[in-house]
Design a protein around this motif. Structure first.
Motif, PDB file in Angstrom:
ATOM      1  N   LEU A  23      18.360  29.186  30.938  1.00 11.36           N
ATOM      2  CA  LEU A  23      19.581  28.531  30.448  1.00 11.36           C
ATOM      3  C   LEU A  23      19.251  27.542  29.343  1.00 11.36           C
ATOM      4  N   ARG A  24      18.142  26.850  29.489  1.00  6.48           N
ATOM      5  CA  ARG A  24      17.684  25.932  28.444  1.00  6.48           C
ATOM      6  C   ARG A  24      17.353  26.715  27.175  1.00  6.48           C
ATOM      7  N   GLU A  25      16.752  27.879  27.356  1.00  2.00           N
ATOM      8  CA  GLU A  25      16.353  28.705  26.222  1.00  2.00           C
ATOM      9  C   GLU A  25      17.556  29.215  25.430  1.00  2.00           C
ATOM     10  N   VAL A  26      18.680  29.442  26.108  1.00  2.00           N
ATOM     11  CA  VAL A  26      19.857  29.966  25.407  1.00  2.00           C
ATOM     12  C   VAL A  26      20.799  28.862  24.944  1.00  2.00           C
ATOM     13  N   GLY A  27      20.368  27.601  25.085  1.00  2.00           N
ATOM     14  CA  GLY A  27      21.099  26.522  24.449  1.00  2.00           C
ATOM     15  C   GLY A  27      22.090  25.755  25.296  1.00  2.00           C
ATOM     16  N   THR A 100      34.091  29.646  25.728  1.00  2.00           N
ATOM     17  CA  THR A 100      33.484  30.199  24.515  1.00  2.00           C
ATOM     18  C   THR A 100      31.980  30.353  24.659  1.00  2.00           C
ATOM     19  N   GLN A 101      31.344  29.543  25.503  1.00  2.00           N
ATOM     20  CA  GLN A 101      29.906  29.666  25.716  1.00  2.00           C
ATOM     21  C   GLN A 101      29.554  30.785  26.680  1.00  2.00           C
ATOM     22  N   ALA A 102      30.292  30.886  27.763  1.00  2.29           N
ATOM     23  CA  ALA A 102      29.898  31.738  28.881  1.00  2.29           C
ATOM     24  C   ALA A 102      29.612  33.186  28.519  1.00  2.29           C
ATOM     25  N   ILE A 106      25.444  33.013  29.776  1.00  4.10           N
ATOM     26  CA  ILE A 106      25.111  33.498  31.113  1.00  4.10           C
ATOM     27  C   ILE A 106      24.533  34.915  31.077  1.00  4.10           C
ATOM     28  N   PRO A 107      25.162  35.878  30.384  1.00  5.02           N
ATOM     29  CA  PRO A 107      24.557  37.211  30.343  1.00  5.02           C
ATOM     30  C   PRO A 107      23.162  37.207  29.721  1.00  5.02           C
ATOM     31  N   PHE A 108      22.969  36.370  28.695  1.00  7.67           N
ATOM     32  CA  PHE A 108      21.648  36.298  28.085  1.00  7.67           C
ATOM     33  C   PHE A 108      20.630  35.789  29.093  1.00  7.67           C
ATOM     34  N   GLU A 129      21.227  42.085  22.602  1.00  6.51           N
ATOM     35  CA  GLU A 129      21.169  42.734  23.911  1.00  6.51           C
ATOM     36  C   GLU A 129      22.172  42.107  24.873  1.00  6.51           C
ATOM     37  N   ALA A 130      22.274  40.767  24.825  1.00 10.74           N
ATOM     38  CA  ALA A 130      23.222  40.077  25.697  1.00 10.74           C
ATOM     39  C   ALA A 130      24.651  40.487  25.385  1.00 10.74           C
TER      40      ALA A 130
END
Length: 206
Positions: A23-27, A100-102, A106-108, A129-130
């Motif tokens: 989650l940290r990695e995807v911002g 707008t984030q989810a 989350i999928p990523f 890919e996400a």
């Protein structure tokens, strides 16, 4: 038979920490990470304990045939329910992630988690890919099948909705190849040019 609940707890902590890392990695903002990781875990992951290893000290005599040999202890299982997770994202039930984030974050995180813990491979994953996996779960039929020809229009609609850059046909083809490699999707047996979405992944651990 005795279950190793201590090992189960260790595995749960390991997965929770991995979710937080992804989650940290995807911002995701730092203040939101622990809450979101906990909700991610509660909504989509089940961990069962392995059997405790039994240690015996005794003389062993084997018949020439080898019959009557030992027994293997049962492994613990980890289950990730992708459908449940994506439905939770679609219904905006996560406490601190905005609508707008989810659909991106989350999928990523889910496919990064899948790749690092379940598959244990070294495949670089991108937003493409996400996005592709997310859209596939939105347009699947009742059998969890998605026709390849339906993907590009659906991804274009998704990009317009969230004001993101759309993907080219080559981007989508590459994304499908990656998702297939890590086991998120499989070629459907019942139809050509169709993908089947894997709902569960269930590896074992000791």
């Amino acid at each position: 038979m005795e279950w190793d609940y201590e090992r189960k707890k260790e595995k749960e902590v390991e997965i929770q920490e991995s979710i937080e890392c992804h989650l940290r990695e995807v911002g995701i903002e730092e203040a939101q990470i622990q809450i979101t990781a906990r909700e991610f875990f509660e909504k989509a992951i089940q961990v069962t304990p392995p059997e405790k290893e039994q240690v015996y000290m005794h003389l062993v005599t084997l018949a020439p045939s080898g019959r009557g040999g030992g027994r293997s202890s049962k492994l613990g299982n980890i289950r990730l329910n992708v459908r449940t997770l994506f439905e939770a994202v679609s219904n905006s039930v996560f406490t601190v992630i905005s609508a707008t984030q989810a659909p991106w974050a989350i999928p990523f995180a889910a496919i990064l988690l899948w790749n690092s813990i379940w598959r244990n491979t070294q495949i670089d994953l991108s937003e493409a890919e996400a996005v592709t996996l997310w859209v596939m779960w939105q347009i699947k039929d009742s059998n969890k099948n998605v026709k390849s020809e339906d993907l590009k229009p659906a991804i274009d609609n998704h990009a317009r909705k969230y004001e993101r850059q759309t993907l080219s046909e080559a981007d989508i083809k590459h994304a499908l190849k990656k998702l297939n490699e890590i086991g998120c999707i499989k070629a459907a047996k019942s139809a050509s040019n169709t993908w089947w979405l894997c709902e569960w992944i269930s590896p074992s651990y000791r």
